[in-house]
Design an enzyme around this catalytic site. Structure first.
Site, PDB file in Angstrom:
ATOM      1  CG  ASN A  10      -1.755   1.220   1.368  1.00  0.00           C
ATOM      2  OD1 ASN A  10      -1.878   1.990   0.405  1.00  0.00           O
ATOM      3  ND2 ASN A  10      -2.348   1.438   2.533  1.00  0.00           N
ATOM      4  CD1 TRP A  11       3.952   1.201  -2.101  1.00  0.00           C
ATOM      5  CD2 TRP A  11       3.668   1.461  -4.308  1.00  0.00           C
ATOM      6  NE1 TRP A  11       4.687   0.230  -2.737  1.00  0.00           N
ATOM      7  CE2 TRP A  11       4.528   0.355  -4.097  1.00  0.00           C
ATOM      8  CE3 TRP A  11       3.349   1.815  -5.616  1.00  0.00           C
ATOM      9  CZ2 TRP A  11       5.074  -0.381  -5.147  1.00  0.00           C
ATOM     10  CZ3 TRP A  11       3.890   1.064  -6.666  1.00  0.00           C
ATOM     11  CH2 TRP A  11       4.745  -0.013  -6.423  1.00  0.00           C
ATOM     12  CE  LYS A  12      -0.137   3.677   4.590  1.00  0.00           C
ATOM     13  NZ  LYS A  12      -0.303   3.911   5.995  1.00  0.00           N
ATOM     14  CG  HIS A  96      -6.185   2.090   4.998  1.00  0.00           C
ATOM     15  ND1 HIS A  96      -5.811   3.023   5.935  1.00  0.00           N
ATOM     16  CD2 HIS A  96      -5.119   1.262   4.841  1.00  0.00           C
ATOM     17  CE1 HIS A  96      -4.562   2.779   6.306  1.00  0.00           C
ATOM     18  NE2 HIS A  96      -4.117   1.720   5.664  1.00  0.00           N
ATOM     19  CD  GLU A  98      -3.394   5.728   6.459  1.00  0.00           C
ATOM     20  OE1 GLU A  98      -3.365   5.700   5.215  1.00  0.00           O
ATOM     21  OE2 GLU A  98      -2.452   5.305   7.175  1.00  0.00           O
ATOM     22  CD  GLU A 168      -3.819  -1.984   7.489  1.00  0.00           C
ATOM     23  OE1 GLU A 168      -2.676  -2.150   7.080  1.00  0.00           O
ATOM     24  OE2 GLU A 168      -4.501  -1.001   7.177  1.00  0.00           O
ATOM     25  N   GLY A 174       2.248   2.624  10.682  1.00  0.00           N
ATOM     26  CA  GLY A 174       3.276   3.657  10.499  1.00  0.00           C
ATOM     27  C   GLY A 174       4.096   3.958  11.732  1.00  0.00           C
ATOM     28  CB  SER A 213       4.812  -1.311  12.120  1.00  0.00           C
ATOM     29  OG  SER A 213       4.413   0.034  12.234  1.00  0.00           O
ATOM     30  N   GLY A 234       2.804  -1.078   4.361  1.00  0.00           N
ATOM     31  CA  GLY A 234       2.795   0.329   3.970  1.00  0.00           C
ATOM     32  C   GLY A 234       4.216   0.814   3.712  1.00  0.00           C
TER      33      GLY A 234
HETATM   34  C1  PEP Z   1      -1.084   0.479   6.066  1.00  0.00           C
HETATM   35  O1  PEP Z   1      -1.370   1.642   6.341  1.00  0.00           O
HETATM   36  O2  PEP Z   1      -1.840  -0.214   5.363  1.00  0.00           O
HETATM   37  C2  PEP Z   1       0.158  -0.087   6.618  1.00  0.00           C
HETATM   38  C3  PEP Z   1       0.229  -1.366   6.748  1.00  0.00           C
HETATM   39  O3  PEP Z   1       1.147   0.810   6.934  1.00  0.00           O
HETATM   40  P1  PEP Z   1       2.568   0.516   7.650  1.00  0.00           P
HETATM   41  O4  PEP Z   1       3.104  -0.788   7.133  1.00  0.00           O
HETATM   42  O5  PEP Z   1       3.437   1.663   7.260  1.00  0.00           O
HETATM   43  O6  PEP Z   1       2.311   0.457   9.113  1.00  0.00           O
END
Ligand code: PEP
Length: 254
Positions: A10-12, A96, A98, A168, A174, A213, A234
């Site tokens: 997921n490159w957001k 998600h 976010e 998640e 993050g 993470s 992410g």
């Molecule tokens: C995400 O937001 O989907 C995610 C997994 O982010 P990260 O790996 O940076 O925690």
């Protein structure tokens, strides 16, 4: 059928066309052998076609980070399932945290997106997860059960293999530190049991992936947990070396 592992990048809202192009080409030249895995890249909307062209003929798949539930019409700023398919997407992400937080996406909207996507031949990853406050107040299972039941309302049995659940925990996204293995295990077992009771006659329940993470140093312990069918990555997915190491390790675990 449930055992094929899945890795979701997921490159957001990160990178530009040059950064995306370099990253995809690096991943393609680094990643030789992942026959037993689904590896899915999810760039921002404007770069879907670029990635689609770059990965054509490879074993990588493409996902959008969102979709709208209507097929066509006056919905300024929105994108339909057919448009996503037209540019080469096989997958779409929804729910998600976010988007739930910043775009006020509700379980009802997410449910319409799941129904439209699976009806129109896209695979869907439905993200669920509790906030830190919910965990502190022992509301984790209530929250996740609610997200699953409302998100998957009216989903037909034949759509289940096209759906993946992404667990998640919001506060670890993050943060650089994943949730405790014990907590990941407990929630994945819970989700598996919930899916079993929601769809008692299915032999093909959605796979369940963990996100928050994940990196190449913690992947081995996470992927070895029962009911963890893959990971949603992410930050670490934007570093080719780290991401390919994650893919390699997940592949070795199968
Ligand atoms: C995400 O937001 O989907 C995610 C997994 O982010 P990260 O790996 O940076 O925690």
């Amino acid at each position: 059928m449930k055992s094929r592992k899945i890795i979701f990048a997921n490159w957001k809202m990160n990178l530009d066309s040059r950064g995306i192009s370099n990253l995809v080409q690096d991943i393609l030249s680094e990643m030789k052998n992942f026959d037993n895995l689904d590896v899915i890249l999810s760039p921002p909307f404007p770069y879907l076609k670029l990635v689609s062209d770059l990965i054509r003929g490879s074993k990588l798949s493409l996902s959008s980070q969102n979709v709208f539930y209507e097929d066509v019409g006056s919905y300024t700023g929105e994108v339909s399932t057919n448009m996503l398919k037209d540019v080469g997407c096989d997958w779409v992400m929804m729910g998600h945290s976010e988007r739930r937080q910043h775009l006020l996406e509700t379980n009802e909207m997410i449910n319409k997106k799941i129904l439209a996507s699976t009806h129109n031949g896209l695979n869907a990853i439905l993200c669920v997860g509790e906030s830190f406050d919910e965990r502190r107040h022992n509301k984790t299972f209530v929250r996740i059960s609610d997200q699953l039941k409302r998100g998957l309302r009216d989903v037909k049995y034949d759509a289940l293999p096209c759906i993946v659940i992404g667990y998640e925990p919001i506060w670890v996204i993050g943060s650089g530190e994943p949730a405790r293995l014990k907590d990941i295990q407990e929630v994945h077992n819970f989700i598996s049991n919930e899916l079993d009771s929601m769809f008692p006659d299915s032999t093909n329940l959605p796979r369940i992936v963990y996100g928050g993470s994940v990196n190449n140093l913690n992947i081995n312990s996470i992927i070895s947990l029962k009911n963890v069918d893959g990971v949603l990555v992410g930050n670490a997915s934007m570093d080719c070396e780290v991401f390919c190491d994650i893919v390699l390790k997940v592949g070795d675990s199968t």
